[in-house]
Motif scaffolding. Structure first.
Motif, PDB file in Angstrom:
ATOM      1  N   ALA A 135       2.249   7.648  -2.777  1.00 27.01           N
ATOM      2  CA  ALA A 135       1.246   7.908  -1.747  1.00 27.01           C
ATOM      3  C   ALA A 135      -0.134   7.434  -2.163  1.00 27.01           C
ATOM      4  O   ALA A 135      -0.958   7.058  -1.324  1.00 27.01           O
ATOM      5  CB  ALA A 135       1.215   9.402  -1.413  1.00 27.01           C
ATOM      6  N   ALA A 136      -0.387   7.471  -3.475  1.00 29.92           N
ATOM      7  CA  ALA A 136      -1.717   7.087  -3.969  1.00 29.92           C
ATOM      8  C   ALA A 136      -1.790   5.625  -4.373  1.00 29.92           C
ATOM      9  O   ALA A 136      -2.851   5.144  -4.789  1.00 29.92           O
ATOM     10  CB  ALA A 136      -2.088   7.971  -5.160  1.00 29.92           C
ATOM     11  N   ALA A 137      -0.680   4.919  -4.273  1.00 27.35           N
ATOM     12  CA  ALA A 137      -0.666   3.515  -4.688  1.00 27.35           C
ATOM     13  C   ALA A 137      -1.523   2.680  -3.745  1.00 27.35           C
ATOM     14  O   ALA A 137      -1.613   2.948  -2.546  1.00 27.35           O
ATOM     15  CB  ALA A 137       0.764   2.983  -4.700  1.00 27.35           C
ATOM     16  N   GLY A 138      -2.140   1.670  -4.274  1.00 27.10           N
ATOM     17  CA  GLY A 138      -2.993   0.819  -3.459  1.00 27.10           C
ATOM     18  C   GLY A 138      -2.206  -0.015  -2.467  1.00 27.10           C
ATOM     19  O   GLY A 138      -0.998  -0.218  -2.602  1.00 27.10           O
ATOM     20  N   ALA A 139      -2.926  -0.490  -1.460  1.00 22.90           N
ATOM     21  CA  ALA A 139      -2.323  -1.351  -0.449  1.00 22.90           C
ATOM     22  C   ALA A 139      -2.511  -2.815  -0.842  1.00 22.90           C
ATOM     23  O   ALA A 139      -3.498  -3.182  -1.493  1.00 22.90           O
ATOM     24  CB  ALA A 139      -2.964  -1.096   0.905  1.00 22.90           C
ATOM     25  N   LYS A 140      -1.559  -3.649  -0.438  1.00 20.93           N
ATOM     26  CA  LYS A 140      -1.664  -5.082  -0.639  1.00 20.93           C
ATOM     27  C   LYS A 140      -2.026  -5.717   0.695  1.00 20.93           C
ATOM     28  O   LYS A 140      -1.274  -5.593   1.670  1.00 20.93           O
ATOM     29  CB  LYS A 140      -0.354  -5.660  -1.173  1.00 20.93           C
ATOM     30  CG  LYS A 140      -0.431  -7.157  -1.474  1.00 20.93           C
ATOM     31  CD  LYS A 140       0.813  -7.647  -2.180  1.00 20.93           C
ATOM     32  CE  LYS A 140       2.003  -7.700  -1.250  1.00 20.93           C
ATOM     33  NZ  LYS A 140       3.182  -8.349  -1.878  1.00 20.93           N
ATOM     34  N   GLU A 153      -7.377   0.279  -2.697  1.00 15.83           N
ATOM     35  CA  GLU A 153      -6.904   1.644  -2.459  1.00 15.83           C
ATOM     36  C   GLU A 153      -6.895   1.973  -0.975  1.00 15.83           C
ATOM     37  O   GLU A 153      -5.944   2.535  -0.454  1.00 15.83           O
ATOM     38  CB  GLU A 153      -7.791   2.636  -3.208  1.00 15.83           C
ATOM     39  CG  GLU A 153      -7.307   4.079  -3.102  1.00 15.83           C
ATOM     40  CD  GLU A 153      -8.098   5.020  -3.988  1.00 15.83           C
ATOM     41  OE1 GLU A 153      -8.115   6.223  -3.679  1.00 15.83           O
ATOM     42  OE2 GLU A 153      -8.695   4.551  -4.971  1.00 15.83           O
ATOM     43  N   ASP A 154      -7.983   1.607  -0.283  1.00 17.47           N
ATOM     44  CA  ASP A 154      -8.094   1.833   1.160  1.00 17.47           C
ATOM     45  C   ASP A 154      -8.458   0.492   1.804  1.00 17.47           C
ATOM     46  O   ASP A 154      -9.523  -0.063   1.523  1.00 17.47           O
ATOM     47  CB  ASP A 154      -9.174   2.869   1.458  1.00 17.47           C
ATOM     48  CG  ASP A 154      -9.286   3.189   2.947  1.00 17.47           C
ATOM     49  OD1 ASP A 154      -8.690   2.453   3.763  1.00 17.47           O
ATOM     50  OD2 ASP A 154      -9.974   4.169   3.293  1.00 17.47           O
ATOM     51  N   PRO A 155      -7.582  -0.045   2.660  1.00 14.68           N
ATOM     52  CA  PRO A 155      -7.835  -1.385   3.196  1.00 14.68           C
ATOM     53  C   PRO A 155      -8.863  -1.430   4.326  1.00 14.68           C
ATOM     54  O   PRO A 155      -9.211  -2.518   4.795  1.00 14.68           O
ATOM     55  CB  PRO A 155      -6.450  -1.802   3.711  1.00 14.68           C
ATOM     56  CG  PRO A 155      -5.780  -0.519   4.074  1.00 14.68           C
ATOM     57  CD  PRO A 155      -6.280   0.495   3.064  1.00 14.68           C
ATOM     58  N   SER A 156      -9.373  -0.280   4.765  1.00 13.28           N
ATOM     59  CA  SER A 156     -10.236  -0.249   5.958  1.00 13.28           C
ATOM     60  C   SER A 156     -11.460  -1.132   5.793  1.00 13.28           C
ATOM     61  O   SER A 156     -11.795  -1.938   6.683  1.00 13.28           O
ATOM     62  CB  SER A 156     -10.655   1.184   6.270  1.00 13.28           C
ATOM     63  OG  SER A 156      -9.534   2.011   6.447  1.00 13.28           O
ATOM     64  N   THR A 160       0.591  -3.888   3.252  1.00 16.39           N
ATOM     65  CA  THR A 160       1.817  -3.235   2.787  1.00 16.39           C
ATOM     66  C   THR A 160       1.509  -2.325   1.608  1.00 16.39           C
ATOM     67  O   THR A 160       0.581  -2.568   0.834  1.00 16.39           O
ATOM     68  CB  THR A 160       2.881  -4.260   2.358  1.00 16.39           C
ATOM     69  OG1 THR A 160       2.344  -5.096   1.320  1.00 16.39           O
ATOM     70  CG2 THR A 160       3.302  -5.132   3.528  1.00 16.39           C
ATOM     71  N   ARG A 161       2.288  -1.270   1.515  1.00 14.18           N
ATOM     72  CA  ARG A 161       2.249  -0.376   0.348  1.00 14.18           C
ATOM     73  C   ARG A 161       3.618  -0.406  -0.317  1.00 14.18           C
ATOM     74  O   ARG A 161       4.596  -0.829   0.310  1.00 14.18           O
ATOM     75  CB  ARG A 161       1.870   1.041   0.772  1.00 14.18           C
ATOM     76  CG  ARG A 161       0.439   1.170   1.271  1.00 14.18           C
ATOM     77  CD  ARG A 161       0.057   2.628   1.514  1.00 14.18           C
ATOM     78  NE  ARG A 161      -1.285   2.754   2.068  1.00 14.18           N
ATOM     79  CZ  ARG A 161      -2.389   2.806   1.329  1.00 14.18           C
ATOM     80  NH1 ARG A 161      -2.303   2.734   0.014  1.00 14.18           N
ATOM     81  NH2 ARG A 161      -3.572   2.921   1.911  1.00 14.18           N
ATOM     82  N   PRO A 162       3.731   0.049  -1.560  1.00 14.62           N
ATOM     83  CA  PRO A 162       5.032   0.022  -2.227  1.00 14.62           C
ATOM     84  C   PRO A 162       6.085   0.792  -1.425  1.00 14.62           C
ATOM     85  O   PRO A 162       5.836   1.908  -0.960  1.00 14.62           O
ATOM     86  CB  PRO A 162       4.750   0.712  -3.568  1.00 14.62           C
ATOM     87  CG  PRO A 162       3.292   0.539  -3.790  1.00 14.62           C
ATOM     88  CD  PRO A 162       2.664   0.580  -2.433  1.00 14.62           C
ATOM     89  N   THR A 163       7.230   0.186  -1.226  1.00 19.39           N
ATOM     90  CA  THR A 163       8.334   0.877  -0.578  1.00 19.39           C
ATOM     91  C   THR A 163       8.975   1.856  -1.562  1.00 19.39           C
ATOM     92  O   THR A 163       8.697   1.822  -2.771  1.00 19.39           O
ATOM     93  CB  THR A 163       9.399  -0.114  -0.099  1.00 19.39           C
ATOM     94  OG1 THR A 163       9.979  -0.748  -1.268  1.00 19.39           O
ATOM     95  CG2 THR A 163       8.801  -1.165   0.814  1.00 19.39           C
TER      96      THR A 163
END
Length: 278
Positions: free
Chosen positions: A220-225, A240-243, A262-265
């Motif tokens: 849940a805390a993993a960064g977004a790509k 961390e936050d793509p906004s 995307t975030r880690p599946t």
């Protein structure tokens, strides 16, 4: 109110410790998935919980009793769907379910169980004439006919086509809604994510992570790509936050039709966890 409580569980085979100090708890009414590669200790752990294998050390309580010492009354309170199950090939589906129902004090009606597992059209067919997936449904029927308080499911959807798997998921949700506690082992990560309230990853005989499907291993805390096309090719950034990045791309006139976030599946997280143990 825990259905399963395990502390310091250990089991050794020929000098090799297959289960190394496992601590585990499963609440009543919970769907709990136990994940791990082949040889991780899943089968040994589950067999100890079922009372089919002796442990070397640790405290284990299943429905309030030690499964290594529990008697027949306790066994009527659990249901088991094994990964490999033998069947009476010359009996019909209905005959087999009625036969097993006779071992329980208050079983579900055989017809109801056969309907639940999607075999109503095959109730009068001999088991030897069924497909592999249909035989697996018979295994599930035998596991639930006794109205178990706790149901062990070991790779239950092996051999199921996609539609049959979704129907089986609905059945599991129905059983959980009735208050049945379910311990599930599966290699299908989408199945674990769709069904489990919580899950644990077992690797090298140890629990290496535990949590909800959304939070396992810090997911849940993993960064977004964030990836997008710009002049010269694709660009990717991890944030961390793509906004803020997306707003900047909008302001810069980037081609948002190529934007992906995307975030880690769960599979990504799982592979990272078991890879760290090798």
């Amino acid at each position: 109110m825990q259905a399963i409580e395990v502390t310091g569980l250990r089991k050794t085979y020929q000098g090799r410790e297959a289960v190394r100090g496992v601590d585990l708890s499963v609440a009543r009414g919970e769907i709990f998935a136990l994940l791990g590669p082949n040889g991780a200790g899943k089968t040994t752990t589950v067999e100890i919980l079922e009372g089919h294998r002796r442990r070397d050390a640790g405290d284990v309580r299943v429905l309030g009793e030690d499964p290594g010492k529990a008697g027949r009354e306790w066994r009527t309170r659990i249901g088991i769907v094994l990964q490999d199950a033998a069947d009476a090939a010359d009996l019909t589906v209905a005959e087999m379910v009625r036969h097993v129902a006779g071992f329980y004090p208050a079983p579900r009606p055989a017809g109801e169980v056969i309907e639940l597992v999607g075999l109503a059209a095959k109730k009068d067919s001999r088991i030897r004439t069924l497909s592999g997936g249909q035989r697996r449904r018979v295994d599930v029927a035998l596991g639930i006919v006794g109205r178990p308080e706790l149901l062990f499911l070991d790779e239950p959807t092996t051999g199921f086509d996609p539609e049959a798997r979704r129907q089986f998921w609905d059945l599991i949700r129905t059983l959980a809604g009735e208050g049945t506690t379910i311990l599930l082992t599966t290699h299908y990560l989408d199945e674990a994510e769709a069904l489990a309230d919580r899950l644990a990853v077992l690797a090298g005989g140890e629990i290496v992570a535990e949590g909800t499907p959304a939070t396992l291993g810090g997911r849940a805390a993993a960064g977004a790509k964030v990836s997008w096309r710009e002049e010269g090719g694709y660009r990717t950034e991890r944030v961390e936050d793509p906004s803020d990045l997306v707003r900047k791309l909008v302001a810069d006139g980037a081609d948002l039709s190529t934007l992906t976030i995307t975030r880690p599946t769960l599979e990504d997280t799982y592979l990272t966890l078991i890879g760290a143990q090798r």
